[in-house]
Design an enzyme around this catalytic site. Structure first.
Site, PDB file in Angstrom:
ATOM      1  N   LYS A  96       0.856  -1.198   0.000  1.00  0.00           N
ATOM      2  CA  LYS A  96       0.000   0.000   0.000  1.00  0.00           C
ATOM      3  C   LYS A  96       0.884   1.238   0.000  1.00  0.00           C
ATOM      4  O   LYS A  96       1.739   1.407   0.888  1.00  0.00           O
ATOM      5  CB  LYS A  96      -0.892   0.024   1.248  1.00  0.00           C
ATOM      6  CG  LYS A  96      -2.139  -0.831   1.102  1.00  0.00           C
ATOM      7  CD  LYS A  96      -2.894  -0.899   2.399  1.00  0.00           C
ATOM      8  CE  LYS A  96      -4.057   0.042   2.437  1.00  0.00           C
ATOM      9  NZ  LYS A  96      -4.878  -0.170   3.657  1.00  0.00           N
TER      10      LYS A  96
HETATM   11  C1  E4P Z   1      -8.274   0.338   3.664  1.00  0.00           C
HETATM   12  O1  E4P Z   1      -7.386  -0.278   3.140  1.00  0.00           O
HETATM   13  C2  E4P Z   1      -8.183   0.951   4.994  1.00  0.00           C
HETATM   14  O2  E4P Z   1      -7.459   0.102   5.840  1.00  0.00           O
HETATM   15  C3  E4P Z   1      -9.512   1.151   5.628  1.00  0.00           C
HETATM   16  O3  E4P Z   1     -10.574   0.780   4.764  1.00  0.00           O
HETATM   17  C4  E4P Z   1      -9.698   2.478   6.275  1.00  0.00           C
HETATM   18  O4  E4P Z   1     -10.973   2.472   6.877  1.00  0.00           O
HETATM   19  P1  E4P Z   1     -11.377   3.558   7.970  1.00  0.00           P
HETATM   20  O5  E4P Z   1     -11.661   4.845   7.249  1.00  0.00           O
HETATM   21  O6  E4P Z   1     -12.608   2.993   8.604  1.00  0.00           O
HETATM   22  O7  E4P Z   1     -10.225   3.673   8.917  1.00  0.00           O
END
Ligand code: E4P
Length: 226
Positions: free
Chosen positions: A83
């Site tokens: 990521k």
């Molecule tokens: C995605 O890869 C993220 O880890 C996640 O969806 C973030 O979600 P949040 O906005 O609930 O923290």
């Protein structure tokens, strides 16, 4: 539609992997830190539980260091997807690592144009943060539709991974918009599975069934063993 689980908790990952409904896992630095465990141990465990894409995020905000972290994460296991954040340094790093064959989930996407550029650079996934967008403005669901349309218009192979799915309605919107995948926290997966109406309906059927004489009830599954 691929379903990924959005957590670094190995018990939750095991639970939903055993249920057969998850195709992959996404983590982020905050989710990893929540576990209060050695981060590398978590990754080694997750890759054994799920045979699918496992997103792990870099923590540097500087392009050169991001590239080094991306290479390291990629070397850990063939299923790791790196990521990278949608900031200028993230685009720089993306441009370098995709040429090395590293799979990237370009994350924290809030505009269709960020997704367009990430797709041009060869990201494997883009992650629009639907729930977070709706917290500060509106249009989380529309963002997914826009990105799916743009990718279809030009035949990009980059997949739309709907993220920040803070309730089950978001998952439905993502599916209706044609997102290739959604990453979903355990509590939202649970809400998708468990309907009070389904349980109440079943209770009603079984209540009437119980009015049958014992002999008649027993006849239906006579000899059946678990
Ligand atoms: C995605 O890869 C993220 O880890 C996640 O969806 C973030 O979600 P949040 O906005 O609930 O923290």
């Amino acid at each position: 539609m691929k379903i990924f689980i959005d957590t670094a908790n190995v018990d939750e990952i095991t639970k939903y992997a055993d249920l057969g409904i998850i195709d992959g896992v996404t983590t982020n630095p905050a989710l990893m830190a929540t576990e209060q465990r050695t981060a590398i141990d978590i990754i080694h465990e997750i890759v054994k539980i799920v045979d699918g894409p496992i997103s792990v995020e870099v923590v540097s905000t500087e392009a050169g260091r991001m590239v080094a972290e991306a290479r390291h994460l990629d070397s850990l296991h063939e299923n790791i997807v790196v990521k990278l954040p949608a900031i200028p340094a993230g685009f720089e790093a993306l441009n370098v690592v995709v040429r090395e064959g590293i799979k990237v989930n370009f994350t924290m996407i809030y505009t269709a144009n960020q997704a367009l550029l990430a797709a041009k650079l060869g990201a494997t996934y883009v992650s629009p943060f639907v729930g977070r967008l709706d917290v500060t403005s509106t249009g989380g669901a529309e963002l997914i539709e826009e990105i799916v349309t743009i990718f279809d218009n030009y035949g990009f192979e980059t997949q739309v991974l709907a993220a920040s799915m803070r309730n089950s309605i978001y998952v439905k919107y993502a599916a209706l918009a044609g997102a290739h995948a959604a990453t979903i926290p355990p509590a939202v997966l649970e809400a998708m599975i468990d309907s009070e109406m389904s349980r109440m309906s079943l209770d009603g059927f079984l209540e009437v069934w119980e009015t049958l004489p014992e002999e008649s009830k027993a006849s239906l599954f006579d000899g059946v063993e678990e």
